[in-house]
Design an enzyme around this catalytic site. Sequence first.
Site, short mmCIF file in Angstrom:
data_model
loop_
_atom_site.label_atom_id
_atom_site.label_comp_id
_atom_site.label_asym_id
_atom_site.label_seq_id
_atom_site.Cartn_x
_atom_site.Cartn_y
_atom_site.Cartn_z
CD GLU A 150 -2.69 1.17 0.13
OE1 GLU A 150 -2.44 2.13 -0.62
OE2 GLU A 150 -3.55 0.30 -0.13
CB CYS A 259 4.65 4.66 7.28
SG CYS A 259 2.92 4.20 7.44
CE LYS A 262 5.19 0.39 10.14
NZ LYS A 262 5.15 -0.68 9.22
C1 UGA Z 1 4.06 7.50 4.12
C2 UGA Z 1 4.33 7.47 2.60
O1 UGA Z 1 4.39 8.80 2.11
C3 UGA Z 1 3.22 6.70 1.87
O2 UGA Z 1 3.54 6.60 0.50
C4 UGA Z 1 3.14 5.29 2.46
O3 UGA Z 1 2.11 4.53 1.87
C5 UGA Z 1 2.86 5.39 3.95
O4 UGA Z 1 3.92 6.15 4.59
C6 UGA Z 1 2.81 4.00 4.51
O5 UGA Z 1 3.83 3.29 4.46
O6 UGA Z 1 1.73 3.55 4.92
P1 UGA Z 1 2.41 8.90 5.70
O7 UGA Z 1 2.91 8.08 6.85
O8 UGA Z 1 0.96 9.16 5.58
O9 UGA Z 1 2.85 8.22 4.31
O10 UGA Z 1 3.21 10.27 5.82
P2 UGA Z 1 3.82 11.35 4.81
O11 UGA Z 1 2.77 12.22 4.27
O12 UGA Z 1 4.76 10.71 3.85
O13 UGA Z 1 4.69 12.22 5.86
C7 UGA Z 1 5.63 11.59 6.70
C8 UGA Z 1 6.33 12.58 7.59
O14 UGA Z 1 7.31 13.31 6.87
C9 UGA Z 1 5.42 13.61 8.26
O15 UGA Z 1 5.81 13.72 9.62
C10 UGA Z 1 5.73 14.90 7.52
O16 UGA Z 1 5.57 16.02 8.33
C11 UGA Z 1 7.20 14.69 7.17
N1 UGA Z 1 7.66 15.43 5.98
C12 UGA Z 1 7.13 15.18 4.75
C13 UGA Z 1 8.68 16.38 6.11
O17 UGA Z 1 9.20 16.62 7.23
N2 UGA Z 1 9.12 17.03 5.00
C14 UGA Z 1 8.62 16.79 3.77
O18 UGA Z 1 9.09 17.41 2.80
C15 UGA Z 1 7.59 15.84 3.65
#
Ligand code: UGA
Length: 432
Positions: A150, A259, A262
Amino acid sequence: MSRLAVIGAGYVGLVNAACLAEIGHDVALVDVDRSKVERLRGGSVDILEPGLEELVRANVSNGRLLATADYEEAIPAAEYVMTAVSTPVGEDGLHDLRALWGAVDSLAPLMSSGATLVLLSTVPPGTTDAAEARLRAAGREDVFAAVQPEFFQEGRAVQDAWSPPRVIVGCRDRARGAAIAQLWRREDVPLLLTDPANAELAKLASNAYLAARISFINEVADHAARVGADITEVAHAMGLDPRIGSRYLSAGLGFGGSCLPKDVQGLSSQMRAMGGEPRMLDAAFAVNQARPEAVIRGLGEHLGSLEGKTVAVLGIAFKPGTSDRRESAAITLARRLASTGARVRATDPTVGPDEAGAVAAEIGGGIEVTDLTAATEGADAVVLATEWPEFVDLDWPRLAQRLAGQVVVDARNVLDREALHNAGLTYVGLGR
Ligand code: UGA
């Protein structure tokens, strides 16, 4: 249309089950949490995910989505059994597959002949083959295993589920893999049918790469601060190169959620356990863990010692658009601030007064959880930790009147520096 069973009603299971039911399949959604099953049967969803509750409600009432705690009710009729149980990392840093194996052992005797087990959860390479071996060991020569990782992002999961950038199905039998992808009736979505280990590693490597990009830009952000550069401009300039692109280059407090942290750990631990040297993954993780120090430094430069100072932390969720607090960098920061002796008040749009006490207990460290007004009243400093639009667009002149101090640390580099200056506030970015 097919008969499906989805095991685990967390983010991945619930979104997949609801969307597949919406397409027209008969979906049984199994969860061991009986009270959650009852709530789902009533059409109510515990998580904040745009469009999800509507989908669940519609498909529960038209009978295509059945929530149950009973494997016997769900598995025997299913042509596809999809597992979406959680795969956290354990003490040893490896993905902990106990919930998955527990599910496989329970469903093995119940699967109908010819059915396919589809792993949706993020799993280390080798897991799908191990699952199939486990089915064989349970005497099932007539059922098969595949993996469909996913890729949706929380907060836009339904939208991503309808139109993902790509679909990857790992299955030794390509025709079986194609049939899994076909369940979605999607057109114009790139589909990769491949071996299970490729699909498993592609998922983990994608998350780890996103994490590494974030840590990379954060390391450069610290240097931007030293040389008087603005990391948001630097990242923008880098992103104009199509080989680099602009996404996942926002410097700040770092990555959290259930995600990215981990999966970096799980992949790195598997590499090490198998004789590899995960130098980049370990660096990505270490840089991320040190991000709260950038905020502490910024506050210290303006306030001196934080002992006894009141700091309002805006944001508790790990990112805007979700109520998910798992591995939230905002919480890590709040705890770190409290450890310096600061009085910390945290606030988040998804935490209402009814829940504030429970969330404060969950965070610990004596951190108060309250509404925005109470959090900022008389505060010596404010830290924007989660870039919710309602925080980004705050009425800063009005807020300034409530504060005792002037310092605002923009730990996501999203605030309008000019607007804050005009409100008499001292703007502190991370690397700008
Ligand atoms: C992430 C992946 O983006 C999804 O593709 C994946 O399916 C999912 O994990 C999963 O394995 O289930 P998600 O956990 O929803 O999705 O979070 P993201 O939107 O990717 O953000 C992750 C973290 O990175 C957040 O804390 C966000 O604040 C941080 N982030 C994101 C930054 O610090 N800088 C950025 O430029 C982008």
